[in-house]
Design a protein around this motif. Structure first.
Motif, PDB file in Angstrom:
ATOM      1  N   ALA A 240       0.829  -1.207   0.000  1.00  0.00           N
ATOM      2  CA  ALA A 240       0.000   0.000   0.000  1.00  0.00           C
ATOM      3  C   ALA A 240       0.863   1.256   0.000  1.00  0.00           C
ATOM      4  N   GLN A 241       2.008   1.192   0.682  1.00  0.00           N
ATOM      5  CA  GLN A 241       2.906   2.354   0.707  1.00  0.00           C
ATOM      6  C   GLN A 241       3.470   2.630  -0.683  1.00  0.00           C
ATOM      7  N   ALA A 242       3.878   1.587  -1.403  1.00  0.00           N
ATOM      8  CA  ALA A 242       4.393   1.770  -2.759  1.00  0.00           C
ATOM      9  C   ALA A 242       3.317   2.341  -3.679  1.00  0.00           C
ATOM     10  N   MET A 243       2.082   1.885  -3.498  1.00  0.00           N
ATOM     11  CA  MET A 243       0.994   2.407  -4.324  1.00  0.00           C
ATOM     12  C   MET A 243       0.747   3.885  -4.028  1.00  0.00           C
ATOM     13  N   ARG A 244       0.785   4.245  -2.734  1.00  0.00           N
ATOM     14  CA  ARG A 244       0.577   5.653  -2.386  1.00  0.00           C
ATOM     15  C   ARG A 244       1.732   6.528  -2.898  1.00  0.00           C
ATOM     16  N   LEU A 245       2.946   6.000  -2.861  1.00  0.00           N
ATOM     17  CA  LEU A 245       4.078   6.763  -3.391  1.00  0.00           C
ATOM     18  C   LEU A 245       3.957   6.955  -4.898  1.00  0.00           C
ATOM     19  N   ASP A 246       3.488   5.930  -5.598  1.00  0.00           N
ATOM     20  CA  ASP A 246       3.262   6.073  -7.049  1.00  0.00           C
ATOM     21  C   ASP A 246       2.190   7.121  -7.324  1.00  0.00           C
ATOM     22  N   GLU A 247       1.132   7.078  -6.534  1.00  0.00           N
ATOM     23  CA  GLU A 247       0.058   8.069  -6.718  1.00  0.00           C
ATOM     24  C   GLU A 247       0.563   9.478  -6.430  1.00  0.00           C
ATOM     25  N   THR A 248       1.378   9.606  -5.380  1.00  0.00           N
ATOM     26  CA  THR A 248       1.934  10.917  -5.042  1.00  0.00           C
ATOM     27  C   THR A 248       2.828  11.436  -6.156  1.00  0.00           C
ATOM     28  N   GLU A 249       3.680  10.588  -6.695  1.00  0.00           N
ATOM     29  CA  GLU A 249       4.570  11.003  -7.789  1.00  0.00           C
ATOM     30  C   GLU A 249       3.776  11.402  -9.024  1.00  0.00           C
ATOM     31  N   LEU A 250       2.730  10.638  -9.330  1.00  0.00           N
ATOM     32  CA  LEU A 250       1.901  10.970 -10.488  1.00  0.00           C
ATOM     33  C   LEU A 250       1.213  12.318 -10.317  1.00  0.00           C
ATOM     34  N   LEU A 251       0.666  12.564  -9.124  1.00  0.00           N
ATOM     35  CA  LEU A 251      -0.025  13.830  -8.889  1.00  0.00           C
ATOM     36  C   LEU A 251       0.946  15.010  -8.914  1.00  0.00           C
ATOM     37  N   LEU A 252       2.138  14.834  -8.365  1.00  0.00           N
ATOM     38  CA  LEU A 252       3.125  15.911  -8.390  1.00  0.00           C
ATOM     39  C   LEU A 252       3.574  16.210  -9.818  1.00  0.00           C
ATOM     40  N   THR A 253       3.770  15.160 -10.612  1.00  0.00           N
ATOM     41  CA  THR A 253       4.144  15.368 -12.017  1.00  0.00           C
ATOM     42  C   THR A 253       3.027  16.069 -12.781  1.00  0.00           C
ATOM     43  N   LEU A 254       1.783  15.649 -12.542  1.00  0.00           N
ATOM     44  CA  LEU A 254       0.638  16.263 -13.206  1.00  0.00           C
ATOM     45  C   LEU A 254       0.509  17.742 -12.829  1.00  0.00           C
ATOM     46  N   GLY A 255       0.657  18.065 -11.534  1.00  0.00           N
ATOM     47  CA  GLY A 255       0.548  19.460 -11.118  1.00  0.00           C
ATOM     48  C   GLY A 255       1.650  20.322 -11.703  1.00  0.00           C
ATOM     49  N   GLN A 256       2.881  19.805 -11.748  1.00  0.00           N
ATOM     50  CA  GLN A 256       3.979  20.584 -12.309  1.00  0.00           C
ATOM     51  C   GLN A 256       3.784  20.837 -13.800  1.00  0.00           C
ATOM     52  N   GLN A 257       3.361  19.805 -14.531  1.00  0.00           N
ATOM     53  CA  GLN A 257       3.155  19.968 -15.962  1.00  0.00           C
ATOM     54  C   GLN A 257       1.967  20.881 -16.273  1.00  0.00           C
ATOM     55  N   ARG A 258       0.915  20.798 -15.478  1.00  0.00           N
ATOM     56  CA  ARG A 258      -0.233  21.694 -15.685  1.00  0.00           C
ATOM     57  C   ARG A 258       0.172  23.156 -15.513  1.00  0.00           C
ATOM     58  N   LEU A 259       1.052  23.405 -14.565  1.00  0.00           N
ATOM     59  CA  LEU A 259       1.469  24.791 -14.316  1.00  0.00           C
ATOM     60  C   LEU A 259       2.441  25.270 -15.374  1.00  0.00           C
ATOM     61  N   LEU A 260       3.365  24.415 -15.800  1.00  0.00           N
ATOM     62  CA  LEU A 260       4.380  24.860 -16.750  1.00  0.00           C
ATOM     63  C   LEU A 260       3.860  24.918 -18.185  1.00  0.00           C
ATOM     64  N   ILE A 261       3.018  23.953 -18.554  1.00  0.00           N
ATOM     65  CA  ILE A 261       2.575  23.883 -19.952  1.00  0.00           C
ATOM     66  C   ILE A 261       1.319  24.717 -20.176  1.00  0.00           C
ATOM     67  N   ALA A 262       0.301  24.475 -19.357  1.00  0.00           N
ATOM     68  CA  ALA A 262      -0.982  25.146 -19.573  1.00  0.00           C
ATOM     69  C   ALA A 262      -1.163  26.388 -18.718  1.00  0.00           C
ATOM     70  N   GLY A 263      -0.296  26.595 -17.750  1.00  0.00           N
ATOM     71  CA  GLY A 263      -0.477  27.747 -16.868  1.00  0.00           C
ATOM     72  C   GLY A 263      -1.701  27.637 -15.989  1.00  0.00           C
ATOM     73  N   ASP A 264      -2.139  26.415 -15.707  1.00  0.00           N
ATOM     74  CA  ASP A 264      -3.329  26.178 -14.899  1.00  0.00           C
ATOM     75  C   ASP A 264      -2.920  26.164 -13.425  1.00  0.00           C
ATOM     76  N   LEU A 265      -2.994  27.325 -12.796  1.00  0.00           N
ATOM     77  CA  LEU A 265      -2.567  27.437 -11.402  1.00  0.00           C
ATOM     78  C   LEU A 265      -3.511  26.702 -10.464  1.00  0.00           C
TER      79      LEU A 265
END
Length: 337
Positions: free
Chosen positions: A129-154
């Motif tokens: 469960a910890q590995a799954m939560r870490l994968d989810e955390t990494e995915l969400l952090l990557t998604l938030g960073q890309q949304r801000l840098l590419i689309a400017g969606d703050l």
């Protein structure tokens, strides 16, 4: 025997002896005058010596006073230097105290996170469960960073980071305590940001385009001005134009100038949407010339030019120095484990 008597000259008994002359008073006066001159000279010499000694003492006193003044100036300069050094030390101490307060605040947050993690260590068999939560955390952090840098969606980036924080709360490993603190700091930095600069620039351009179109529509709805009689009589034969062509006065010229201004504003909006800073500023610079073409120099024109220059100075992208630090730290921790 009686001594023989000396022979006396004749008539010696009749002639009286000659008297000794008395001393003259003039020589005594000169003597006293000389004594007085000597006394006066001695008194003058003595007075001159005293005057010399007094002058020497005064010079020594003046030199001593100058030395004391110089010593006082040196002491004052030393005191000023010491005071400036004390002020610098006080400012440095204030800065150090502020840094220490921030560090204590961070230590308190870290202690709270440690306490939370220790309280969740009841079940040690939760690695899947910890590995799954870490994968989810990494995915969400990557998604938030890309949304801000590419689309400017703050707002989208803020929601992604909030979800990543919720997913990371389910991880019990104490090795990820520093990762939680980094995520909290980065989320706080995103919350402190205001409106996305590109959206703000586009909103201001839309408002400016609406304000520029209102006067022309009002002029069209207004009643036409009466034409003079000579223009009605000879309008088909003679065409009049103003000598000064810097300001568009003819309706067709004004319509063309307004269309050019609207076109430049549209080009600036398109450049802002794709974050083309150079094209955005060049379009607004050309729009300034169209504003000067539409009206004579006035307070309203100055306000419009100032608004265009203010919009040209706006940034078109966000600058978040801490963006991506949580994701980078998470990947480093997962590689180390």
């Amino acid at each position: 025997m009686s001594e023989p008597f000396e022979s006396l000259p004749p008539n010696s008994m009749s002639t009286p002896p000659t008297a000794t002359p008395a001393p003259r008073r003039g020589s005594n006066a000169w003597l006293w005058l000389l004594i007085l001159v000597l006394i006066a000279a001695a008194g003058g010499w003595f007075g001159w010596r005293q005057w010399q000694q007094r002058q020497t003492l005064e010079r020594e006193a003046a030199a001593d006073a100058d030395q004391r003044l110089e010593a006082l100036d040196q002491r004052l300069s030393t005191l000023r230097t010491t005071q400036e050094a004390q002020n610098r030390r006080i400012v440095q101490a204030d800065s150090t105290n502020r840094v220490l307060r921030d560090e204590l605040h961070g230590i308190g947050q870290r202690a709270a996170l440690i306490e939370d993690s220790v309280s969740k260590l009841a079940d040690p068999d939760r690695h899947g469960a910890q590995a799954m939560r870490l994968d989810e955390t990494e995915l969400l952090l990557t998604l938030g960073q890309q949304r801000l840098l590419i689309a400017g969606d703050l707002e989208g980036a803020r929601r992604a980071y909030a979800l990543a924080g919720g997913a990371l709360d389910g991880v019990d490993d104490p090795a990820y305590l520093s990762l939680r603190q980094t995520l909290l700091q980065e989320t706080a930095a995103l919350k402190e940001l205001g409106i996305e600069p590109r959206m703000q620039a586009m909103a201001k351009l839309d408002a400016l385009a609406q304000t520029l179109s209102l006067p022309e529509e009002t002029a069209k709805r207004a009643a036409p001005a009466p034409t003079p009689w000579w223009q009605r009589a000879f309008g088909n034969l003679i065409e009049t134009q103003p000598v000064d062509r810097t300001v568009a006065s003819h309706p067709s010229d004004r319509a063309a100038a307004l269309a050019g201004l609207q076109l430049e504003i549209s080009l600036a909006r398109a450049a802002a949407e794709r974050r083309d800073v150079q094209g955005y500023r060049i379009a607004l610079k050309r729009a300034e010339r169209w504003v000067q073409r539409l009206s004579a120099p006035s307070a309203a024109q100055d306000r419009q030019l100032a608004a265009l220059r203010e919009m040209a100075a706006l940034p078109l992208s966000l600058t978040v120095p801490t963006l991506g630090t949580t994701l980078q730290q998470l990947r480093q921790l997962r590689t180390a484990h």
